[in-house]
Design an enzyme around this catalytic site. Structure first.
Site, mmCIF file in Angstrom:
data_model
loop_
_atom_site.group_PDB
_atom_site.id
_atom_site.type_symbol
_atom_site.label_atom_id
_atom_site.label_comp_id
_atom_site.label_asym_id
_atom_site.label_seq_id
_atom_site.Cartn_x
_atom_site.Cartn_y
_atom_site.Cartn_z
ATOM 1 N N TRP A 87 0.850 -1.188 0.000
ATOM 2 C CA TRP A 87 0.000 0.000 0.000
ATOM 3 C C TRP A 87 0.890 1.244 0.000
ATOM 4 O O TRP A 87 1.881 1.298 0.737
ATOM 5 C CB TRP A 87 -0.902 -0.009 1.235
ATOM 6 C CG TRP A 87 -1.979 1.024 1.159
ATOM 7 C CD1 TRP A 87 -1.930 2.296 1.645
ATOM 8 C CD2 TRP A 87 -3.255 0.879 0.530
ATOM 9 N NE1 TRP A 87 -3.099 2.955 1.357
ATOM 10 C CE2 TRP A 87 -3.935 2.110 0.677
ATOM 11 C CE3 TRP A 87 -3.896 -0.169 -0.130
ATOM 12 C CZ2 TRP A 87 -5.219 2.327 0.184
ATOM 13 C CZ3 TRP A 87 -5.169 0.040 -0.622
ATOM 14 C CH2 TRP A 87 -5.815 1.272 -0.467
ATOM 15 N N HIS B 230 -0.108 -5.141 6.981
ATOM 16 C CA HIS B 230 -1.032 -5.297 5.855
ATOM 17 C C HIS B 230 -0.281 -5.641 4.566
ATOM 18 O O HIS B 230 -0.688 -5.255 3.469
ATOM 19 C CB HIS B 230 -1.859 -4.023 5.692
ATOM 20 C CG HIS B 230 -2.653 -3.689 6.913
ATOM 21 N ND1 HIS B 230 -3.963 -4.073 7.083
ATOM 22 C CD2 HIS B 230 -2.299 -3.043 8.045
ATOM 23 C CE1 HIS B 230 -4.385 -3.657 8.269
ATOM 24 N NE2 HIS B 230 -3.392 -3.030 8.875
ATOM 25 N N ASP C 238 -7.640 -7.642 8.091
ATOM 26 C CA ASP C 238 -7.817 -6.374 8.799
ATOM 27 C C ASP C 238 -8.588 -6.654 10.071
ATOM 28 O O ASP C 238 -9.698 -7.195 10.014
ATOM 29 C CB ASP C 238 -8.623 -5.375 7.959
ATOM 30 C CG ASP C 238 -7.826 -4.740 6.846
ATOM 31 O OD1 ASP C 238 -6.628 -5.059 6.705
ATOM 32 O OD2 ASP C 238 -8.407 -3.927 6.106
ATOM 33 N N HIS D 27 -14.945 -0.750 4.518
ATOM 34 C CA HIS D 27 -14.463 -1.265 5.796
ATOM 35 C C HIS D 27 -15.538 -1.128 6.875
ATOM 36 O O HIS D 27 -15.814 -2.074 7.622
ATOM 37 C CB HIS D 27 -13.209 -0.510 6.246
ATOM 38 C CG HIS D 27 -11.949 -0.920 5.555
ATOM 39 N ND1 HIS D 27 -11.598 -0.450 4.312
ATOM 40 C CD2 HIS D 27 -10.949 -1.754 5.939
ATOM 41 C CE1 HIS D 27 -10.434 -0.971 3.964
ATOM 42 N NE2 HIS D 27 -10.021 -1.771 4.932
ATOM 43 N N HIS E 115 -8.239 -1.751 13.093
ATOM 44 C CA HIS E 115 -7.634 -1.016 11.972
ATOM 45 C C HIS E 115 -8.366 0.299 11.713
ATOM 46 O O HIS E 115 -7.754 1.296 11.317
ATOM 47 C CB HIS E 115 -7.673 -1.904 10.720
ATOM 48 C CG HIS E 115 -7.009 -1.335 9.516
ATOM 49 N ND1 HIS E 115 -5.774 -0.726 9.540
ATOM 50 C CD2 HIS E 115 -7.417 -1.298 8.205
ATOM 51 C CE1 HIS E 115 -5.449 -0.331 8.323
ATOM 52 N NE2 HIS E 115 -6.429 -0.660 7.500
#
Length: 213
Positions: A17, A47, A53, A160, A57
């Site tokens: 990421w 990650h 996750d 999320h 997070h």
């Protein structure tokens, strides 16, 4: 029965990421140099590659990795391929599949075929409508071959939060290139990290007799 490894290989060129620490393996002692053992130190983000996750997070007072119920990450799962190349997924994108066959959904998209050394700028992710529909079906885990359940430029992270609101665990960065659609036993256990917000996993599938669904 054959076991299919659906984890990403951790190596120095693996794309992470944007802004995360790159994977690194440092040799601390080497038998070829006269040491008694080979010993390495790993540097990586929680990650990196195929990972889960934890609710922590995105929520300060939510469960960290060490407090997670491992049952979400081990059990009957269904791999379903979606045709959409990128953007939010809705229930219509799964009209060809019966999502009630397993409580763990693994979404296979074009991301499984991408170069792992290049971070993708576009990929599929669940819409809030899909997350709510999966919650109504009793889905306990959403797995994806994409690097996230939200677009790369998202700051409010609706995917999320919608999955968390529905009690659905998140498994990201899978490699489903060798997993055809169908039912499997999934194992993708996180490390027991105190106060952890995520964890790399070794994810694997074993085919399941359809009569057991």
């Amino acid at each position: 029965m054959a076991i299919t490894d659906i984890s990403r290989l951790l190596y120095t060129r693996l794309a992470v990421w944007p802004g995360d620490a790159s994977f690194a393996l440092q040799v601390v002692s080497d038998r070829r140099a006269g040491a008694a053992v080979n010993l390495t130190t790993l540097t990586l983000s929680a990650h990196t590659g195929t990972h889960i996750d934890a609710p922590h997070h995105i929520a300060d007072n939510a469960q960290a990795v060490d407090a997670l119920d491992l049952a979400s990450y081990w059990g009957l799962a269904q791999v379903v391929t979606v045709a959409k190349p990128a953007g939010p997924l809705t229930p219509d994108d799964f009209a060809h599949a019966d999502l009630g066959r397993a409580r763990r959904l693994l979404v296979r998209s074009g991301a499984s075929a991408l170069d792992p050394a290049t971070f993708p700028s576009r990929y599929v992710y669940p819409s809030t409508v899909l997350a709510d529909a999966l919650g109504e079906l009793g889905i306990c885990l959403y797995g994806t071959d994409a690097p996230s359940v939200d677009p790369v430029d998202s700051e409010d992270l609706p995917g999320h939060y919608a999955l968390l609101r529905n009690g659905i665990a998140i498994l990201e960065g899978l490699d489903l290139s060798r997993a055809s659609d169908g039912l499997y036993e999934l194992v993708a256990l996180p490390l027991k990290i105190a106060a952890g917000d995520g964890s790399p996993v070794r994810a694997a599938l074993r085919p399941i007799d359809p009569s057991l669904s």
